[in-house]
Design a protein around this motif. Structure first.
Motif, PDB file in Angstrom:
ATOM      1  N   MET A  91       0.833  -1.207   0.000  1.00 46.01           N
ATOM      2  CA  MET A  91       0.000   0.000   0.000  1.00 46.01           C
ATOM      3  C   MET A  91       0.865   1.253   0.000  1.00 46.01           C
ATOM      4  N   ARG A 119      -4.327   8.244   1.762  1.00 39.51           N
ATOM      5  CA  ARG A 119      -4.664   7.228   2.765  1.00 39.51           C
ATOM      6  C   ARG A 119      -5.314   6.047   2.054  1.00 39.51           C
ATOM      7  N   THR A 120      -4.779   4.867   2.308  1.00 33.46           N
ATOM      8  CA  THR A 120      -5.263   3.669   1.620  1.00 33.46           C
ATOM      9  C   THR A 120      -5.573   2.573   2.620  1.00 33.46           C
ATOM     10  N   GLU A 121      -6.660   1.841   2.359  1.00 31.63           N
ATOM     11  CA  GLU A 121      -6.979   0.707   3.216  1.00 31.63           C
ATOM     12  C   GLU A 121      -7.555  -0.440   2.399  1.00 31.63           C
ATOM     13  N   GLY A 122      -7.403  -1.623   2.957  1.00 33.72           N
ATOM     14  CA  GLY A 122      -7.907  -2.807   2.271  1.00 33.72           C
ATOM     15  C   GLY A 122      -8.033  -3.971   3.236  1.00 33.72           C
ATOM     16  N   GLN A 123      -8.896  -4.906   2.874  1.00 35.89           N
ATOM     17  CA  GLN A 123      -9.145  -6.067   3.741  1.00 35.89           C
ATOM     18  C   GLN A 123      -8.705  -7.351   3.066  1.00 35.89           C
ATOM     19  N   ASP A 141      -9.460  -7.808  -2.541  1.00 36.51           N
ATOM     20  CA  ASP A 141     -10.520  -7.637  -3.519  1.00 36.51           C
ATOM     21  C   ASP A 141     -10.508  -6.185  -4.002  1.00 36.51           C
ATOM     22  N   GLN A 142     -10.323  -5.291  -3.071  1.00 31.89           N
ATOM     23  CA  GLN A 142     -10.363  -3.855  -3.383  1.00 31.89           C
ATOM     24  C   GLN A 142      -9.442  -3.088  -2.453  1.00 31.89           C
ATOM     25  N   LEU A 143      -8.817  -2.066  -2.992  1.00 25.58           N
ATOM     26  CA  LEU A 143      -8.124  -1.076  -2.174  1.00 25.58           C
ATOM     27  C   LEU A 143      -8.864   0.247  -2.341  1.00 25.58           C
ATOM     28  N   SER A 144      -9.155   0.893  -1.216  1.00 25.31           N
ATOM     29  CA  SER A 144      -9.812   2.207  -1.249  1.00 25.31           C
ATOM     30  C   SER A 144      -8.795   3.257  -0.837  1.00 25.31           C
ATOM     31  N   TYR A 145      -8.738   4.328  -1.615  1.00 22.39           N
ATOM     32  CA  TYR A 145      -7.788   5.379  -1.240  1.00 22.39           C
ATOM     33  C   TYR A 145      -8.417   6.754  -1.365  1.00 22.39           C
ATOM     34  N   ARG A 146      -7.912   7.643  -0.533  1.00 27.08           N
ATOM     35  CA  ARG A 146      -8.385   9.031  -0.553  1.00 27.08           C
ATOM     36  C   ARG A 146      -7.169   9.942  -0.641  1.00 27.08           C
TER      37      ARG A 146
ATOM     38  N   VAL B  35      -8.693  -9.393   8.115  1.00 28.26           N
ATOM     39  CA  VAL B  35      -7.589  -8.476   8.416  1.00 28.26           C
ATOM     40  C   VAL B  35      -7.782  -7.191   7.629  1.00 28.26           C
ATOM     41  N   PHE B  37      -5.748  -3.647   6.681  1.00 27.43           N
ATOM     42  CA  PHE B  37      -4.529  -2.849   6.750  1.00 27.43           C
ATOM     43  C   PHE B  37      -4.813  -1.434   6.249  1.00 27.43           C
ATOM     44  N   ARG B 180      -9.310  -4.127  -7.581  1.00 27.71           N
ATOM     45  CA  ARG B 180     -10.154  -2.955  -7.827  1.00 27.71           C
ATOM     46  C   ARG B 180      -9.649  -1.793  -6.975  1.00 27.71           C
ATOM     47  N   GLN B 184     -10.604   8.524  -4.343  1.00 29.18           N
ATOM     48  CA  GLN B 184     -11.405   9.725  -4.106  1.00 29.18           C
ATOM     49  C   GLN B 184     -10.447  10.893  -3.959  1.00 29.18           C
TER      50      GLN B 184
END
Lengths: 188, 188
Positions: A91, A119-123, A141-146, B35, B37, B180, B184
């Protein structure tokens, strides 16, 4: 925090004249833009490792450099919790790459930045890593970032840079698109 | 360099009893293996950035931790050459992840390791990053890696671990398969 160093061609700490020169050279001869990176990672016991960077190549020329990065796993995942874990480092590599894209993209548009924060987060589902269910993927499955950005650009100009980074960031591409991985095992 | 600490359940520095307990818990209730992160990366001027890790979550519980990672670009790529670049860090994250797979996989098979080393390399074409040719991908076409391993396992057992790591490594999956990315932009 304005990184402008008051020289003519530096914006956001980026020497835009040098960057334009590099872009021009690569445009004229694609071999000028051939980059090769390489890293070596050694086991340090348990889940701990150390990655060394010793050189990279640009346009066929080798440039020595010397950096190390450490990784470990948290105690709950059977590690020593001495360093970020590999998923966090992935990340970080994504964030740092797109950050360069925003900073350089804004510099080329003459936008002076005060702040960029990503800022990035993922599970993850550990059933994948443990091989408990072949229908569960081991990765994200997915990384979300702002991206929080502040500077003297218009919202439209920042949106343009945002789209440009989506299209041209190397590490965004490396995660969003499949990379071919050729692995070889050598038993010593 | 044998990391066995002579306690009953530790092999290669991995507490195999604790690992088996974790695998059992996740097998019984997949929520035990959820988990999350998260990392935050801040601009430090020019192409330099710092990534902070402050916590991660396992099975809904938050565990504080504190690590930083730095990135920069080489001078030839308009950076200050103060830290590994994001592409090198991505490779390091890949290497460190599969390394944990080899070490844990061997521990679970009772193979005592003396050495694990992973070397990875890849080439980029800067026309992609510079947006000079939309047919040129910004990222890696291929990453090549070589794993050197030494321990008391048979070649067949090492080959089994090698295949297991290919199938179950989170970061191998994250690079080899598309992730994916939901981004934002917040203009402050």
């Amino acid at each position: 925090m304005n990184m402008d160093t008051k020289t003519d061609s530096k914006i956001n700490g980026i020497d835009t004249a040098a960057l334009e020169k590099l872009v021009g050279a690569v445009s004229a001869d694609p071999r000028e833009g051939e980059v090769k990176f390489e890293v070596t990672t050694s086991w340090k016991g348990g889940t701990r490792s150390e990655t060394r960077v010793e050189a990279y190549e640009l346009a066929g020329q080798r440039y020595p450099r010397s950096f190390t990065m450490s990784n470990d796993e948290p105690e709950q995942l059977c590690g020593g919790n001495s360093a970020p874990n590999p998923q966090e480092m992935l990340m970080g590599a994504f964030n740092a790459c797109i950050l360069v894209g925003y900073v350089a993209g804004c510099a080329m548009k003459g936008i002076r930045l005060e702040k960029v924060e990503v800022r990035t987060e993922g599970q993850l589902d550990l059933r994948g890593f443990f091989g408990l269910d072949e229908n569960v993927k081991p990765g994200y499955d997915q990384l979300s970032y702002r991206v929080n950005i502040k500077g003297d650009g218009t919202p439209e100009a920042f949106a343009e840079v945002h789209e440009m980074v989506k299209a041209t960031s190397p590490n965004r591409w490396n995660l969003a698109q499949p990379v071919r991985l050729e692995g070889q095992l050598v038993v010593e």
